[in-house]
Design an enzyme around this catalytic site. Sequence first.
Site, short mmCIF file in Angstrom:
data_model
loop_
_atom_site.label_atom_id
_atom_site.label_comp_id
_atom_site.label_asym_id
_atom_site.label_seq_id
_atom_site.Cartn_x
_atom_site.Cartn_y
_atom_site.Cartn_z
N CYS A 143 13.72 67.03 6.19
CA CYS A 143 13.64 68.32 6.89
C CYS A 143 14.96 69.08 6.81
O CYS A 143 14.96 70.32 6.77
CB CYS A 143 13.25 68.09 8.35
SG CYS A 143 11.55 67.54 8.58
N CYS A 179 26.64 63.56 4.41
CA CYS A 179 25.49 64.45 4.63
C CYS A 179 25.17 64.41 6.12
O CYS A 179 26.03 64.06 6.93
CB CYS A 179 24.30 64.05 3.76
SG CYS A 179 23.50 62.50 4.23
#
Length: 401
Positions: free
Chosen positions: A203, A360
């Site tokens: 997502c 990340c």
Amino acid sequence: MTALAPLVAPGAELGTAELARYARHLALPGVGPLGQRRLANARVLVVGAGGLGSPALLYLAAAGVGTLGVVDDDVVEVSNLQRQVVHGVSDVGRRKTASARDAVAEVNPHVTVVEHPERLTPSTVLDVLSGYDLVLDGTDSFATRYLVSDAAEILGIPCVWGAIYRFTGQVSTFWGAPPAGVPGVTYRDVFPVPPPPGASPDCATGGVLGAMCGTVGSVMATEAIKLVTGAGESLLGRLAVYDALALTWRQLAVAPDPARDPVTALLTGSGGADPYAVFCGLGPVPAGAAETAVGELAALRADGSAPLVLDVREPWEVEAAPFPGARVVPSGRFTGAGTSERAAEDVAAWAAGRPVHVLCQAGARSARVAGLLREAGIDARSVAGGMAAWAVHAAGPVPGE
């Protein structure tokens, strides 16, 4: 379409407060007082208190499910609030299971919430799922989806599954051992092999329409209620596909794969590797200094080492929560033919022989990029847990719940 007998036996007679609370259910054909007593006697496990788990938990609680289990090892972040409606602003930084517990208590104090603040693994999943009548899987990890499906098949309980991506959603009910005469279908029958790593962005990379999570999560809750009470016809044998932009539902017929052997044991691995991650092509972290803990990275920054941090998040993620001093190269640059080689060459030039700490949001994209850079001969190390873990580290210990 499959009509099934009620999954749960009715519990005790309803009290005066319950008769008032569930009055609109009591008038429903297929539910009524007996079905409401079944709901009160039901034990339902929700895996993931995120976009899909949030509406499912709220509606299952409002419906009067007696015991709700919640599995999640994460804490609430600001970016969750766009779609994870079980959490609020005051919950940021709290464990999701504790936040969900308090939200459920506000909706219905008659519901007992069992927290499982952990990530399911092959060594824990059977113990966690045991004792529940059914499980709802709203996770976004392919490894966890296969793990939950296998565990549910072994235990003989149904699994209501949902998935979302951008503007589309999917829902189905899987059950490897339904009542006699009903074909059993599991996640493995529909998805026998996982997609290649990186082929299905998460997502954070691909985005998701927040309101759509309510649509899909509510359908999951509806499926669970139907299974418990025996009302209507379940999605067993059907896959419902939702397109939010076109506002359409499609239904695909699914059937058991006659060539598939029933799952009687969980996957096993060696060397401490998660066998489900390996099955999904993620594999173990290679031996050696292939990972950097957030505490280690903080220490390197504190002692003036100026570590090279490669931030592979999307530009909007970086703008919302920048990591000072990091070089930003979105992970997509490392997947295309030609662009991957050029990106690796750029990183090699920046590194000049130094270790590269790849960052990340949660650690999945950074692990993939770090692996590609190692294949190119660069000493790349994924920051374990990503910015989510960094935020927790920076904030200090999570207050006791």
